[in-house]
Scaffold this motif. Structure first.
Motif, mmCIF file in Angstrom:
data_model
loop_
_atom_site.group_PDB
_atom_site.id
_atom_site.type_symbol
_atom_site.label_atom_id
_atom_site.label_comp_id
_atom_site.label_asym_id
_atom_site.label_seq_id
_atom_site.Cartn_x
_atom_site.Cartn_y
_atom_site.Cartn_z
ATOM 1 N N LYS A 67 2.003 16.411 5.163
ATOM 2 C CA LYS A 67 0.739 16.479 5.892
ATOM 3 C C LYS A 67 -0.255 15.404 5.453
ATOM 4 O O LYS A 67 -1.210 15.107 6.173
ATOM 5 N N GLN A 68 -0.016 14.828 4.267
ATOM 6 C CA GLN A 68 -0.939 13.823 3.736
ATOM 7 C C GLN A 68 -0.485 12.385 4.016
ATOM 8 O O GLN A 68 -1.151 11.449 3.578
ATOM 9 N N GLU A 69 0.603 12.221 4.755
ATOM 10 C CA GLU A 69 1.134 10.867 4.921
ATOM 11 C C GLU A 69 0.169 9.939 5.651
ATOM 12 O O GLU A 69 0.003 8.774 5.259
ATOM 13 N N SER A 70 -0.465 10.402 6.701
ATOM 14 C CA SER A 70 -1.379 9.522 7.435
ATOM 15 C C SER A 70 -2.548 9.098 6.552
ATOM 16 O O SER A 70 -2.989 7.936 6.600
ATOM 17 N N LEU A 71 -3.042 10.014 5.726
ATOM 18 C CA LEU A 71 -4.127 9.674 4.812
ATOM 19 C C LEU A 71 -3.655 8.673 3.759
ATOM 20 O O LEU A 71 -4.356 7.695 3.463
ATOM 21 N N LEU A 72 -2.456 8.902 3.223
ATOM 22 C CA LEU A 72 -1.909 7.974 2.223
ATOM 23 C C LEU A 72 -1.724 6.578 2.809
ATOM 24 O O LEU A 72 -2.027 5.570 2.160
ATOM 25 N N ARG A 73 -1.226 6.515 4.037
ATOM 26 C CA ARG A 73 -1.040 5.213 4.680
ATOM 27 C C ARG A 73 -2.386 4.506 4.896
ATOM 28 O O ARG A 73 -2.481 3.279 4.749
ATOM 29 N N SER A 74 -3.401 5.261 5.243
ATOM 30 C CA SER A 74 -4.711 4.637 5.463
ATOM 31 C C SER A 74 -5.322 4.152 4.154
ATOM 32 O O SER A 74 -6.035 3.141 4.133
ATOM 33 N N ILE A 75 -5.036 4.871 3.066
ATOM 34 C CA ILE A 75 -5.576 4.480 1.754
ATOM 35 C C ILE A 75 -4.815 3.283 1.180
ATOM 36 O O ILE A 75 -5.406 2.309 0.715
ATOM 37 N N ALA A 76 -3.479 3.362 1.225
ATOM 38 C CA ALA A 76 -2.651 2.311 0.623
ATOM 39 C C ALA A 76 -2.421 1.123 1.552
ATOM 40 O O ALA A 76 -2.065 0.033 1.088
ATOM 41 N N GLN A 77 -2.561 1.347 2.850
ATOM 42 C CA GLN A 77 -2.387 0.303 3.862
ATOM 43 C C GLN A 77 -1.017 -0.374 3.714
ATOM 44 O O GLN A 77 -0.002 0.296 3.729
ATOM 45 N N THR A 78 -0.974 -1.695 3.573
ATOM 46 C CA THR A 78 0.317 -2.405 3.551
ATOM 47 C C THR A 78 1.071 -2.239 2.233
ATOM 48 O O THR A 78 2.196 -2.744 2.099
ATOM 49 N N LEU A 79 0.497 -1.535 1.270
ATOM 50 C CA LEU A 79 1.187 -1.293 -0.003
ATOM 51 C C LEU A 79 2.012 -0.009 0.028
ATOM 52 O O LEU A 79 2.634 0.349 -0.970
ATOM 53 N N PHE A 80 2.030 0.680 1.171
ATOM 54 C CA PHE A 80 2.759 1.942 1.299
ATOM 55 C C PHE A 80 4.158 1.680 1.856
ATOM 56 O O PHE A 80 4.320 1.129 2.943
ATOM 57 N N TYR A 81 5.192 2.107 1.099
ATOM 58 C CA TYR A 81 6.585 1.907 1.493
ATOM 59 C C TYR A 81 7.332 3.233 1.414
ATOM 60 O O TYR A 81 7.639 3.713 0.309
#
Length: 233
Positions: free
Chosen positions: A213-227
């Motif tokens: 459920k937190q993936e969209s938030l994590l992607r917005s926080i980490a941006q291009t550093l999220f893999y």
């Protein structure tokens, strides 16, 4: 297994140690990577602090072993203090310098001591249905300086520590992403767009487990550093 040592103090509290070392990195003639000593101190402190804080421990003191010379103590501690500021920490620093023998290459050891309450210890707490990802990219040597914008910032690391739904954070070391994955999850095949066996040097990336459920938030926080990591089984 994690790169920390936990020693029971009583039924509720543990004393925690985390360590890192640096060799052949500095300004001596035979060093492999030539950088100022504040940079050496910063990255060594970064690793030890990340290892300790990732399990939920609170840093209490910093210890440094300086094998370079007395002259570089101030520069090394300046780098350590920079890492502390980025993590909003202020710790006493103690240590020793080798002043009798002249070494051909730079060498420094870093240790952080802290405490953790057993109920807040973040080791082995990931539920089976959790998602996994890497934040940051594996970098080592001169690439740490040339591509530092791809390294996990300590400010982002601190944000991940405080984010609800992030279960565990595992700093990636010199043996790479898959080595750390195996220690936590066993020898299961995975897919990630990053090189799984490349060294991450001074913990330039971390492995995280999190609530879907937190993936969209994590992607917005980490941006291009999220893999994201995909389990092939």
């Amino acid at each position: 297994m994690r790169d920390v040592l936990c020693v029971p103090l009583d039924e509720k509290m543990e004393l925690v140690f985390a360590a890192d070392c640096s060799g052949g990195i500095g300004l001596k003639q035979h060093d492999v990577v030539r950088v100022p000593y504040d940079v050496v101190g910063y990255h060594g402190a970064r690793v030890a602090l990340m290892e300790l804080m990732s399990i939920g421990a609170i840093p209490k003191a910093f210890i440094m072993q300086n094998f370079v010379s007395d002259d570089v103590w101030a520069a090394l501690t300046s780098g350590i203090e920079q890492a502390m500021r980025e993590l909003q920490l202020s710790l006493p620093i103690v240590g020793s310098s080798e002043s009798n023998m002249l070494l051909m290459q730079s060498a420094v050891g870093f240790v952080v001591a802290g405490t953790v309450t057993i109920d807040r210890k973040k080791i082995g707490v990931t539920p089976r249905d959790a998602c996994w990802a890497v934040v940051g990219e594996p970098l080592v040597g001169e690439d740490v300086m040339k591509r530092k914008n791809r390294m996990l910032p300590l400010s982002l690391f601190r944000e991940l520590l405080q984010l609800d739904g992030v279960y565990e954070i595992v700093p990636i070391g010199s043996k790479g992403i898959y080595y750390e994955w195996k220690l936590v999850c066993g020898d299961r095949p995975i897919h990630c767009s990053l090189p799984l066996h490349a060294s991450a040097g001074p913990a330039t990336c971390v492995l995280i487990s999190y609530d879907r459920k937190q993936e969209s938030l994590l992607r917005s926080i980490a941006q291009t550093l999220f893999y994201p990591i995909v389990n092939k089984l």
